[in-house]
Design a protein around this motif. Structure first.
Motif, PDB file in Angstrom:
ATOM      1  N   ASP A   1      54.881 -33.815 -16.172  1.00  0.00           N
ATOM      2  CA  ASP A   1      54.511 -32.556 -15.524  1.00  0.00           C
ATOM      3  C   ASP A   1      53.416 -32.849 -14.500  1.00  0.00           C
ATOM      4  O   ASP A   1      52.247 -33.008 -14.841  1.00  0.00           O
TER       5      ASP A   1
ATOM      6  N   SER B   1      51.995 -25.168 -18.407  1.00  0.00           N
ATOM      7  CA  SER B   1      53.413 -25.501 -18.261  1.00  0.00           C
ATOM      8  C   SER B   1      53.801 -26.617 -19.222  1.00  0.00           C
ATOM      9  O   SER B   1      54.865 -26.561 -19.860  1.00  0.00           O
TER      10      SER B   1
ATOM     11  N   THR C   1      58.559 -32.540 -13.457  1.00  0.00           N
ATOM     12  CA  THR C   1      58.359 -31.197 -12.923  1.00  0.00           C
ATOM     13  C   THR C   1      57.096 -31.123 -12.061  1.00  0.00           C
ATOM     14  O   THR C   1      56.173 -31.923 -12.219  1.00  0.00           O
TER      15      THR C   1
ATOM     16  N   VAL D   1      62.419 -31.320 -10.919  1.00  0.00           N
ATOM     17  CA  VAL D   1      62.413 -29.876 -10.688  1.00  0.00           C
ATOM     18  C   VAL D   1      61.077 -29.461 -10.067  1.00  0.00           C
ATOM     19  O   VAL D   1      60.012 -29.816 -10.578  1.00  0.00           O
TER      20      VAL D   1
ATOM     21  N   ALA E   1      62.972 -21.869  -8.380  1.00  0.00           N
ATOM     22  CA  ALA E   1      63.059 -23.212  -8.970  1.00  0.00           C
ATOM     23  C   ALA E   1      64.120 -24.033  -8.242  1.00  0.00           C
ATOM     24  O   ALA E   1      65.234 -23.556  -7.994  1.00  0.00           O
TER      25      ALA E   1
ATOM     26  N   ARG F   1      66.103 -27.930  -7.979  1.00  0.00           N
ATOM     27  CA  ARG F   1      66.361 -29.279  -8.445  1.00  0.00           C
ATOM     28  C   ARG F   1      66.469 -30.181  -7.230  1.00  0.00           C
ATOM     29  O   ARG F   1      67.192 -29.864  -6.267  1.00  0.00           O
TER      30      ARG F   1
END
Length: 363
Positions: free
Chosen positions: A184, A192, A251, A280, A355, A357
């Motif tokens: 992350d 998150s 992420t 992501v 969001a 990808r």
């Protein structure tokens, strides 16, 4: 014939006056939050001004003025307005509690007032930055800004992220359920990371952030939420990470637009992921093109950009100076420069966030 000029002027003046009232509401809310006044009303109310002053340990005269202003603005309830100032009682109803007090709900908006207050306190520095082309670094805004930003997303990341967003992407949900390693990037206070770890007990999460205060808070928050054994946090610039690989999911939540060098960070994220891993990016849901008058989300994001995100980005040199309003084509260009083939918008519905990808050439 109606004087259209005067009509338009009056309407615009009314809009600005309403904005002034809204700004005053925000600052008095921020003050009440800092003093713990809403929490006292929620826990002990209804209260008189004297009772509130005792619970919150503030001056009684100030307590009375704040309560009266809040009641006049419709921010708290007053039981019997005709009572004397000393005996008049105030409290918060369920709707007010959900927006002003309850940190577990996504409706909790008080942190946004702290962000606004912290930005306003830097008006002199912002003026200088705008005149010189310099910047106002994130640290300059102080701990209230950091905490306000983190708390604004706290409930979202702890609830919607693991319960709604990730399950909306079946392949990713299955991978996390079976167990994978997650990186992350730009984790901030860790919400998150904690949300993912809480929702997917078979997975582990490593958070990366360059702000030491945020990383310290993330350690405490993870322990408080019982996931310290499945989360780690490192204080490091993600663009320089070269010893973290093999992640099934990488992420970056609402941070790419803040980065002076987003391409290097995205390239690092690509190297961190397994060959079939997911990368992501979650950022602001702004329109694809600039059209002039915008919707409330775009207005909010431009406000953030003018007061916080662009000045922070400009405080680093060299910088891409992205600003908060990072439209999809801007992210696509960054991603392709970082070695990705394209971006794909994921089927995650939210009024504020979108969001993506990031697809490798193999996809």
């Amino acid at each position: 014939m109606e004087d259209l000029t005067n009509t338009s002027t009056d309407a615009f003046a009314e809009r600005i006056f309403s904005s002034v009232l809204g700004a005053m509401d925000c600052l008095t809310i921020a003050l009440g939050d800092r003093l713990g006044l809403y929490d006292a009303l929620a826990e002990h109310g209804p209260l008189t001004a004297e009772e509130l002053s005792r619970h919150a340990e503030i001056d009684a005269r100030y307590a009375r003025e704040w309560l009266e202003q809040q009641a006049v603005a419709g921010l708290v309830d007053v039981a019997r307005p005709a009572d004397s100032g000393e005996s008049r009682q105030y409290g918060v109803n369920d709707a007010q509690r959900a927006v002003l007090c309850d940190r577990s709900l996504e409706s909790y908006l008080t942190p946004l007032t702290q962000v606004l207050a912290a930005a306003g306190a830097q008006l002199d520095a912002l003026e200088t930055a705008y005149r010189t082309g310099g910047g106002v670094g994130w640290a300059s805004y102080g701990p209230r800004m950091r905490r306000g930003q983190a708390d604004a997303n706290r409930a979202l990341f702890l609830t919607s992220l693991p319960e709604v967003w990730l399950p909306a992407v079946p392949a990713l949900h299955e991978r996390l359920t079976e167990g994978t390693r997650v990186a992350d990037v730009g984790c901030g206070d860790g919400w998150s990371s904690i949300g993912i770890a809480s929702g997917y007990p078979a997975s582990t999460v490593d958070g990366f952030d360059l702000d030491p205060d945020s990383v310290a808070a993330a350690h405490v928050n993870a322990a408080d939420h019982g996931v310290a054994d499945r989360t780690t946090f490192r204080c490091v610039d993600a663009a320089t990470v070269d010893d973290a690989h093999g992640y099934g999911l990488v992420t970056a939540f609402e941070c790419v637009h803040d980065m002076p060098d987003p391409v290097s960070v995205l390239a690092t994220m690509r190297s961190m992921a397994e060959p079939d891993g997911w990368v992501v990016v979650v950022d602001e849901r702004v329109p694809e093109t600039f059209t002039g008058s915008g919707d409330p989300v775009e207005q909010l994001m431009y406000g953030y950009s003018v007061l916080v995100c662009l000045p922070d980005g400009m405080s680093h040199q060299p910088t891409r100076a992205t600003g908060t309003v990072m439209r999809p084509e801007v992210l696509r260009a960054y991603a392709q420069e970082a070695g990705f083939a394209d971006i794909e918008v994921l089927p995650i519905e939210n009024e504020v966030f979108r969001a993506y990808r990031l697809l490798t050439p193999a996809h």
